[in-house]
Design an enzyme around this catalytic site. Structure first.
Site: not given
Length: 447
Positions: A338-339, A431, A372, A268, A271
């Site tokens: 996220e993961h 109404h 991924d 990770q 990235h």
């Protein structure tokens, strides 16, 4: 190489107090708004010319046309490495298998005799799918965005990715090849905030060349300026999320293999220098072994100085020590990764207790890298703790649920007095009058 946060020995705080103790990248989208606002306004008023100018400024190449020629897309597929093509085709096949099961069906509920509510699912008419092209090339993001849009039934799909100087101003050829495999022929060489603005406002192209028509929804990850443009233009367009730096959290105990854990943290970190790698464990021995493995594995990795080391040594990454697995679960739920990998004894049962995560990976044979590319799951996921309220990209992201109300006269008459009562309780007499008008201004009594 990676810091430690020791939360052992005391009861953990709740809610935001616990979140404040955990590592997180600084990602100030609000500050970036002032940078992207003039860019978006420029694109709004000057269209394709502005997008081309910003491509020259930010990507270092000036294109003659934003629209990628069909022949360039076809050529990219023809020249694609056969092994990469086979891998992409398998990724597409698996993603379709999963996302096809997410389709919603129209359902009608009979509320009362003569009164029904139908929920109909209608795909968004046109979407703009953003694929990053900065430090890395992401044909996998083409797959993850396009497949759910296609399975939802979206008719108009446009892809945009930054122009590459080394490829003559075209997006990376592997991205173009992925578009070709998916049957997407509307592709633009545009990146950053200007690409989001192009999707939002549309552009006119010179001569007979077609411009980019405005879209209803923009999805896909990007840098802080893409996220800021999404925030700025939300309302004019729908968005999937404001994606921040990517994250992995690993919840592990003494049964975990430190070689696997270290490799996944590094995967990770490669990235981006702002990527977050977090290990949560109740085993100090595992923490020590993972640290030792990080030193060994990082030394043998690529992208060490520009990505991996800054990511692992940054404030967003850490080893978090906890008293036991229950506390570990509280920490990962507060973090909302996220993961999230679960590398513990009885990992499936532990994963079942997790509330907040974009995607959960169970055991030693389901690393994030699998997700991924080829698990069949989607890798466009909520970041920055947003997993506590948001989901990853799916077919549902491209659908709108519309309620269709169908009542007969008798069915309305049966509930008319309740409608009038509630309207008057809210001081909205018109109404109630809309109901009375249907019955000669006298509401039938309830049966």
């Amino acid at each position: 190489m990676i810091s430690r946060i020791d939360l052992r020995g005391a009861s953990l705080p709740e809610g935001s107090a616990l979140r404040d103790l955990l590592p997180r990248a600084e990602f100030d989208v609000e500050a970036a708004l002032e940078t992207v606002r003039p860019i978006c306004e420029d694109v709004r008023h000057h269209g394709a010319a502005a997008v081309i100018d910003y491509g020259e400024k930010f990507d270092g190449v000036r294109v003659e046309s934003l629209r990628v020629p069909a022949e360039a897309i076809a050529r990219a597929l023809d020249e694609l490495d056969p092994a990469v093509r086979a891998a992409l085709e398998e990724s597409i096949r698996r993603a379709r298998t999963v996302h096809r099961e997410q389709r919603r069906t129209t359902h009608t509920t009979q509320v009362v005799p003569g009164g029904t509510v139908t929920e109909k699912w209608i795909p968004v008419e046109r979407v703009g799918l953003y694929v990053p092209g900065g430090r890395a090339v992401y044909p996998s993001s083409v797959v993850m965005n396009v497949v759910p849009a296609q399975e939802a039934g979206v008719e108009g799909i446009a892809v945009s990715s930054p122009p590459q100087k080394e490829h003559g101003g075209l997006p990376h050829p592997t991205i173009l090849a992925a578009c070709a495999l998916l049957g997407v022929d509307e592709v633009y060489a545009a990146g950053g905030a200007q690409a989001v603005a192009m999707f939002a406002y549309g552009t006119e192209a010179p001569g007979d060349e077609p411009g980019c028509a405005p879209v209803n929804l923009v999805t896909g990850p990007g840098n802080i300026y893409v996220a800021a443009a999404k925030r700025l233009l939300k309302g004019r367009i729908g968005i999937d999320a404001e994606a921040g730096p990517t994250e992995i959290a690993v919840l592990a105990d003494s049964t975990a293999d430190p070689v696997h854990v270290a490799a996944d943290l590094i995967s990770q970190a490669e990235h981006d220098p702002m990527a977050a790698s977090v290990l949560v464990t109740d085993s100090e021995e595992l923490a020590d072994a993972v640290e030792a493995e990080l030193k060994t594995q990082v030394a043998a990795s690529k992208h060490v100085d520009d990505r991996i080391v800054p990511a692992l040594t940054g404030k967003q990454s850490a080893i978090v020590l906890v008293t036991g697995l229950d506390d570990g679960l509280k920490v990962v739920d507060a973090y909302g990764a996220e993961h999230l990998e679960i590398q513990t004894a009885d990992a499936a049962a532990v994963a079942d207790r997790v509330r907040n995560a974009g995607a959960i990976f169970i055991g030693p044979w389901a690393p994030v890298s699998l997700g991924d590319y080829c698990a069949g799951s989607n890798h466009v996921l909520p970041t920055g703790g947003c997993a506590c309220h948001s989901s990853g990209l799916s077919v549902q992201s491209f659908l709108r649920g519309v309620h269709i109300v169908d009542y007969t006269r008798d069915a309305l008459a049966d509930v008319a007095h309740h409608v009038v009562t509630l309207a008057e309780a809210e001081d909205l007499p018109a109404h109630g009058a809309a109901i009375k008008a249907r019955f000669g201004w006298k509401v039938p009594e309830s049966k």
